[in-house]
Design a protein around this motif. Sequence first.
Motif, PDB file in Angstrom:
ATOM      1  N   MET A 244     -12.272  10.353   7.097  1.00  0.00           N
ATOM      2  CA  MET A 244     -11.487   9.238   6.790  1.00  0.00           C
ATOM      3  C   MET A 244     -11.742   8.086   7.558  1.00  0.00           C
ATOM      4  N   VAL A 245     -11.405   6.816   7.210  1.00  0.00           N
ATOM      5  CA  VAL A 245     -11.745   5.681   7.792  1.00  0.00           C
ATOM      6  C   VAL A 245     -10.315   4.861   8.025  1.00  0.00           C
ATOM      7  N   LEU A 246     -10.025   4.691   9.410  1.00  0.00           N
ATOM      8  CA  LEU A 246      -8.893   3.648   9.425  1.00  0.00           C
ATOM      9  C   LEU A 246      -9.395   2.367   9.496  1.00  0.00           C
ATOM     10  N   ASN A 247      -9.183   1.681   8.260  1.00  0.00           N
ATOM     11  CA  ASN A 247      -9.900   0.533   7.852  1.00  0.00           C
ATOM     12  C   ASN A 247      -9.223  -0.809   8.672  1.00  0.00           C
ATOM     13  N   ALA A 248     -10.049  -1.421   9.533  1.00  0.00           N
ATOM     14  CA  ALA A 248      -9.626  -2.552  10.053  1.00  0.00           C
ATOM     15  C   ALA A 248     -10.722  -3.878  10.131  1.00  0.00           C
ATOM     16  N   HIS A 249     -11.465  -3.491   9.329  1.00  0.00           N
ATOM     17  CA  HIS A 249     -12.776  -4.519   9.218  1.00  0.00           C
ATOM     18  C   HIS A 249     -12.153  -5.866   8.672  1.00  0.00           C
ATOM     19  N   LYS A 250     -12.972  -7.082   9.081  1.00  0.00           N
ATOM     20  CA  LYS A 250     -12.541  -8.358   8.830  1.00  0.00           C
ATOM     21  C   LYS A 250     -13.667  -8.946   8.033  1.00  0.00           C
TER      22      LYS A 250
ATOM     23  N   VAL B 100     -10.997  10.896  11.941  1.00  0.00           N
ATOM     24  CA  VAL B 100     -10.635   9.441  11.573  1.00  0.00           C
ATOM     25  C   VAL B 100     -11.382   8.416  12.475  1.00  0.00           C
ATOM     26  N   PHE B 101     -12.235   7.892  11.393  1.00  0.00           N
ATOM     27  CA  PHE B 101     -13.362   6.700  12.120  1.00  0.00           C
ATOM     28  C   PHE B 101     -12.484   5.447  12.220  1.00  0.00           C
ATOM     29  N   LEU B 102     -12.362   4.915  13.414  1.00  0.00           N
ATOM     30  CA  LEU B 102     -11.744   3.669  13.676  1.00  0.00           C
ATOM     31  C   LEU B 102     -12.784   2.567  13.276  1.00  0.00           C
ATOM     32  N   GLY B 103     -12.505   2.082  12.108  1.00  0.00           N
ATOM     33  CA  GLY B 103     -13.393   0.927  11.555  1.00  0.00           C
ATOM     34  C   GLY B 103     -13.060  -0.391  11.866  1.00  0.00           C
ATOM     35  N   VAL B 104     -13.509  -1.106  12.950  1.00  0.00           N
ATOM     36  CA  VAL B 104     -13.248  -2.374  13.394  1.00  0.00           C
ATOM     37  C   VAL B 104     -14.764  -3.063  13.607  1.00  0.00           C
ATOM     38  N   GLY B 105     -14.567  -4.230  12.953  1.00  0.00           N
ATOM     39  CA  GLY B 105     -15.702  -5.066  12.968  1.00  0.00           C
ATOM     40  C   GLY B 105     -15.815  -6.175  11.755  1.00  0.00           C
ATOM     41  N   PHE B 106     -16.831  -6.971  11.947  1.00  0.00           N
ATOM     42  CA  PHE B 106     -17.057  -7.752  10.759  1.00  0.00           C
ATOM     43  C   PHE B 106     -18.052  -7.288   9.785  1.00  0.00           C
ATOM     44  N   GLU B 107     -18.694  -8.404   8.855  1.00  0.00           N
ATOM     45  CA  GLU B 107     -19.800  -7.976   7.921  1.00  0.00           C
ATOM     46  C   GLU B 107     -21.150  -7.310   8.610  1.00  0.00           C
ATOM     47  N   THR B 108     -21.224  -7.515   9.835  1.00  0.00           N
ATOM     48  CA  THR B 108     -22.367  -6.934  10.464  1.00  0.00           C
ATOM     49  C   THR B 108     -22.146  -5.447  10.589  1.00  0.00           C
TER      50      THR B 108
ATOM     51  N   LEU C  19     -17.138 -26.960  24.309  1.00  0.00           N
ATOM     52  CA  LEU C  19     -17.200 -25.856  23.655  1.00  0.00           C
ATOM     53  C   LEU C  19     -16.086 -24.875  23.632  1.00  0.00           C
ATOM     54  N   LEU C  20     -15.737 -24.513  22.340  1.00  0.00           N
ATOM     55  CA  LEU C  20     -14.292 -23.826  22.327  1.00  0.00           C
ATOM     56  C   LEU C  20     -14.665 -22.437  21.736  1.00  0.00           C
ATOM     57  N   SER C  21     -14.013 -21.544  22.186  1.00  0.00           N
ATOM     58  CA  SER C  21     -14.274 -20.107  21.796  1.00  0.00           C
ATOM     59  C   SER C  21     -13.566 -19.728  20.825  1.00  0.00           C
ATOM     60  N   GLY C  22     -13.896 -19.415  19.319  1.00  0.00           N
ATOM     61  CA  GLY C  22     -13.102 -19.040  18.252  1.00  0.00           C
ATOM     62  C   GLY C  22     -12.814 -17.489  18.274  1.00  0.00           C
ATOM     63  N   PRO C  23     -12.290 -17.126  17.143  1.00  0.00           N
ATOM     64  CA  PRO C  23     -11.888 -15.758  16.911  1.00  0.00           C
ATOM     65  C   PRO C  23     -13.235 -14.884  16.449  1.00  0.00           C
ATOM     66  N   GLY C  24     -14.305 -14.693  17.128  1.00  0.00           N
ATOM     67  CA  GLY C  24     -15.541 -14.061  16.725  1.00  0.00           C
ATOM     68  C   GLY C  24     -15.625 -12.794  17.423  1.00  0.00           C
ATOM     69  N   CYS C  25     -14.651 -12.221  17.902  1.00  0.00           N
ATOM     70  CA  CYS C  25     -14.757 -10.963  18.882  1.00  0.00           C
ATOM     71  C   CYS C  25     -13.968 -10.013  17.871  1.00  0.00           C
ATOM     72  N   PRO C  26     -14.579  -9.093  17.338  1.00  0.00           N
ATOM     73  CA  PRO C  26     -13.725  -8.131  16.258  1.00  0.00           C
ATOM     74  C   PRO C  26     -12.571  -7.106  17.257  1.00  0.00           C
ATOM     75  N   VAL C  27     -12.983  -6.957  18.278  1.00  0.00           N
ATOM     76  CA  VAL C  27     -12.091  -6.235  19.126  1.00  0.00           C
ATOM     77  C   VAL C  27     -10.716  -7.016  19.455  1.00  0.00           C
TER      78      VAL C  27
ATOM     79  N   GLY D 121      -8.929 -12.170   4.342  1.00  0.00           N
ATOM     80  CA  GLY D 121      -9.678 -11.966   5.428  1.00  0.00           C
ATOM     81  C   GLY D 121      -9.997 -10.705   6.052  1.00  0.00           C
ATOM     82  N   GLY D 122      -9.755  -9.858   5.240  1.00  0.00           N
ATOM     83  CA  GLY D 122     -10.025  -8.221   5.295  1.00  0.00           C
ATOM     84  C   GLY D 122     -10.478  -7.510   4.269  1.00  0.00           C
ATOM     85  N   MET D 123     -10.636  -6.158   4.451  1.00  0.00           N
ATOM     86  CA  MET D 123     -10.889  -5.378   3.387  1.00  0.00           C
ATOM     87  C   MET D 123     -10.099  -4.348   3.035  1.00  0.00           C
ATOM     88  N   ALA D 124      -9.947  -3.904   1.935  1.00  0.00           N
ATOM     89  CA  ALA D 124      -9.238  -2.648   1.433  1.00  0.00           C
ATOM     90  C   ALA D 124     -10.208  -1.598   0.713  1.00  0.00           C
ATOM     91  N   PHE D 125      -9.681  -0.650   0.716  1.00  0.00           N
ATOM     92  CA  PHE D 125     -10.545   0.629  -0.063  1.00  0.00           C
ATOM     93  C   PHE D 125     -10.505   0.307  -1.566  1.00  0.00           C
TER      94      PHE D 125
END
Length: 370
Positions: A171-177, A142-150, A64-72, A291-295
């Motif tokens: 405002m949002v500092l957008n780092a969503h993935k 400024v809301f720090l926007g970190v996270g995935f589609e959830t 069992l390998l752990s992938g990049p599923g942690c948004p932080v 792999g990310g989102m832009a306004f």
Amino acid sequence: MNPLPDPMAPQAFRDPGVAAALARRIRRLAERTGPAALMEVCGTHTVALFRSGVRALLGDCVTLLSGPGCPVCVTPADIVDRAAAYAKTPGVTVATYGDMMRVPGSRGSLDQARAAGGQVRVVYSPSDALALAAKNPDMRVVFLGVGFETTAPAAAAAVLHARRDGLDNFMVLNAHKLIPPALHALAAMPGLKLDGLICPGHVSAIIGLGPYREVTGKHNLPCVVTGFEPLDLLQGILMLLEQKARGEAAVENQYARAVRPQGNPRARDILFQVFEPADAVWRGLGAVPGGGMAFREEFDAFDAAARIPLDIGPAPDPPGCRCAAVLVAAVKPPECPLFANRCAPDHPVGPCMVSSEGACAAHYKYGDLS
């Protein structure tokens, strides 16, 4: 496949007898097909696999390998540096989820920025940040926007409400993935041999099953959307091994009690009303196309990076930290020279040790420290 218990009785999903029976079926199948390498693409799965004892129960028959599923964990250091710089800017307050407070940038963390006098507030949702902006019209929030589609749809909804209410100080500092492009990048990585993906239940509740079909079609890689209880995990693993035994690569939904094939179209409509797919840097994967989102242009007024431009400069990871390699299963956490030495939960060096969903934190708390 025997159905799992009544979903209204969650304790039944931890039945040790059923777990033992599923584990026996997995081991028998692995004896026929050979050991399998499976990757869980969700930080919650990483923790659940350790905490439930599933890893120990299966032994060597499944890797069992752990992938990049942690948004932080996948958020690059320059985002933390920018957020910390905003916190030190007069008239600006950074609102963030609590799990981002101790994540190190190249110049320190938000926790350290607050200790040095920076304005940082911990919030539980983007709507809390929006309420903060409404109560303090002279403060730029400024809301720090970190996270995935959830979690990203909630940030998009906050932007829509801010526009409706005329809150131009929000405002949002957008780092969503976005998860599916990262899966394509993972599957194409040279040297990473996978027999299947344990796909994230939470994200799948939003995106549905369709995006995974593109992954299976292009990379011949089985995918099973899986829940988080011990029996969920074991059944998901069994379903992947059964695909391997049949020589198939398909998308299956073990978590049907929570994930619909179409996902949540309303949440996606809200998300993509404000944001659009864009290339993004993931720790471990580098630049991921789409792999990310832009306004979207009509929402640029809520883009903190555009409204409050700062020259942040390069943001290297801490010396010796192997989080980037951990996130793509190139090394296991104990193989990092800092693990359980200079880097531990009470004095973390890398983000994978900070987040409760990080692979390093899970290995430290539940795994073998050697």
